[in-house]
Design a protein around this motif. Structure first.
Motif, PDB file in Angstrom:
ATOM      1  N   SER A 219      82.529   3.468  28.685  1.00  0.00           N
ATOM      2  CA  SER A 219      81.079   3.644  28.628  1.00  0.00           C
ATOM      3  C   SER A 219      80.704   5.092  28.331  1.00  0.00           C
ATOM      4  N   LEU A 220      81.463   6.031  28.860  1.00  0.00           N
ATOM      5  CA  LEU A 220      81.182   7.441  28.596  1.00  0.00           C
ATOM      6  C   LEU A 220      81.417   7.770  27.120  1.00  0.00           C
ATOM      7  N   ALA A 221      82.404   7.121  26.514  1.00  0.00           N
ATOM      8  CA  ALA A 221      82.661   7.327  25.090  1.00  0.00           C
ATOM      9  C   ALA A 221      81.559   6.726  24.227  1.00  0.00           C
ATOM     10  N   LEU A 222      80.866   5.721  24.770  1.00  0.00           N
ATOM     11  CA  LEU A 222      79.805   5.042  24.020  1.00  0.00           C
ATOM     12  C   LEU A 222      78.440   5.702  24.203  1.00  0.00           C
ATOM     13  N   GLY A 223      78.394   6.765  24.951  1.00  0.00           N
ATOM     14  CA  GLY A 223      77.126   7.455  25.154  1.00  0.00           C
ATOM     15  C   GLY A 223      76.542   7.310  26.529  1.00  0.00           C
ATOM     16  N   GLY A 224      77.315   6.768  27.469  1.00  0.00           N
ATOM     17  CA  GLY A 224      76.845   6.674  28.851  1.00  0.00           C
ATOM     18  C   GLY A 224      76.742   8.046  29.491  1.00  0.00           C
ATOM     19  N   TYR A 225      75.919   8.108  30.512  1.00  0.00           N
ATOM     20  CA  TYR A 225      75.662   9.378  31.193  1.00  0.00           C
ATOM     21  C   TYR A 225      76.447   9.522  32.495  1.00  0.00           C
ATOM     22  N   GLY A 226      77.097   8.445  32.949  1.00  0.00           N
ATOM     23  CA  GLY A 226      77.835   8.492  34.194  1.00  0.00           C
ATOM     24  C   GLY A 226      78.042   7.101  34.745  1.00  0.00           C
ATOM     25  N   GLY A 227      78.389   7.030  36.032  1.00  0.00           N
ATOM     26  CA  GLY A 227      78.704   5.737  36.624  1.00  0.00           C
ATOM     27  C   GLY A 227      78.189   5.579  38.034  1.00  0.00           C
ATOM     28  N   VAL A 228      77.884   4.333  38.361  1.00  0.00           N
ATOM     29  CA  VAL A 228      77.500   3.941  39.718  1.00  0.00           C
ATOM     30  C   VAL A 228      78.601   2.991  40.187  1.00  0.00           C
ATOM     31  N   CYS A 229      79.699   3.558  40.653  1.00  0.00           N
ATOM     32  CA  CYS A 229      80.960   2.829  40.830  1.00  0.00           C
ATOM     33  C   CYS A 229      81.291   2.651  42.307  1.00  0.00           C
ATOM     34  N   GLY A 230      81.465   1.393  42.728  1.00  0.00           N
ATOM     35  CA  GLY A 230      81.696   1.098  44.142  1.00  0.00           C
ATOM     36  C   GLY A 230      82.945   1.739  44.696  1.00  0.00           C
TER      37      GLY A 230
END
Length: 329
Positions: A219-230
């Motif tokens: 997702s970061l490679a696709l332009g995501g800004y970060g993660g909300v990861c459990g």
């Protein structure tokens, strides 16, 4: 990356956020589990340890009362107590985001008001999850509810739980509304995420965050800004390292860190036969590490001894034996 701070919104005569929400919000924002002693009582000592454990990992924010936090299963009284205690303990060290999703419009607004009063930085809102709305109905709902919100609003795309997704045209129109500042996508659909990233880029100050941690690096490679990861409840620094390796372009390190993320999931999230396995696995692992108790909100129950032993075995496989006496991960 430069950070532009948005305008703080607050209720008349009441305190505004203890820390402004970065615009756009970038980095790792763990969806914190809710430590419980029983179905309607917080594990207060465990809550304090968990908040400090997560913040010590260098995270960029904290999200409470989401799916991992069992938000919809908690009483309103307990939700309000959790908001007060977490915001008070964090005390401006990181932005606190509060889940306010509800089937009742006014309850979402009321909870947002409590969050604003206690110094939260933003609220997170999924579609109401009982009556399935059409896209035009969903957009009209957003227009009405955002006008009542005292804090910036993150949308939460969780179609597996809400029966409806924020379609791209709906997302485009929603982001044009004042006070909507981004989307957390937990659909697990990278095609949708890629298209959503294109939409979000049209709105400076808006952010797109990934939910499923197995997809974080992609997702970061696709332009995501970060993660909300459990999994950042357990190993917050690991997920911060993934984010930093991605933003620094260190592909070799990123690949190794992402494999570690996947190992955590393989070891702890697949125990038992129900879809609640992820929640139970994370909470049980935290209990085994001496961080907080693992009581669940109904309709779920904590793992039985056989499953707990599997979690202990998984933690040993991950090299966390030294922490099983209660030391910090």
């Amino acid at each position: 990356v430069g950070v532009e701070f948005g305008v703080l919104l607050f209720r008349k005569g009441e305190p505004m956020s203890k820390i402004p929400l970065p615009r756009p919000l970038r980095g790792i924002v763990p969806p914190m589990v809710t430590p419980l002693k029983d179905r309607d009582t917080l594990d207060l000592a465990g809550l304090e340890r968990l908040v400090e454990h997560i913040l010590a990992g260098g995270v960029h924010g904290l999200f409470i009362l989401g799916t991992t936090g069992e938000g919809p299963s908690l009483s309103y009284r307990l939700r309000c107590e959790l908001i007060e205690r977490v915001c008070g303990q964090v005390d401006g060290r990181a932005p606190v985001l509060v889940g306010v999703t509800d089937t009742a419009f006014v309850e979402s607004v009321n909870l947002a008001g409590i969050a604003a009063d206690e110094g939260a930085a933003a609220v997170v809102l999924a579609a109401p999850y009982y009556f399935p709305a059409g896209q035009q109905e969903l957009l009209e709902y957003l227009e009405h509810i955002v006008a009542e919100m005292p804090l910036p609003v993150f949308l939460y795309n969780m179609p597996s739980h809400t029966k409806i997704k924020f379609e791209l045209d709906t997302l485009r129109q929603a982001l044009a509304l004042p006070n909507i500042v981004g989307l957390k996508d937990s659909s697990g659909d990278l095609g949708y995420f890629r298209q959503a990233a294109e939409v979000v880029r049209m709105y400076p100050g808006a952010a797109l965050l990934m939910g499923p941690e197995r997809l974080l690096a992609e997702s970061l490679a696709l332009g995501g800004y970060g993660g909300v990861c459990g999994g950042a409840n357990l190993l917050p620094r690991l997920f911060v390292d993934v984010y930093e390796a991605a933003t620094q372009g260190d592909r070799g390190r990123l690949a190794g860190l992402q494999r570690r993320v996947e190992q955590v999931g393989d070891s702890l999230y697949t125990i038992g036969k129900h879809s609640s396995a992820f929640l139970k696995g994370v909470k049980c692992a935290l209990a085994c590490l001496g961080i907080c108790e693992d009581a669940m909100a109904e309709p779920f129950q904590r793992f039985r001894p056989r499953e707990r032993e599997q979690v202990l075995r998984g933690l040993r496989e991950l090299g966390l034996e030294r922490t099983l006496a209660g030391a910090s991960v």
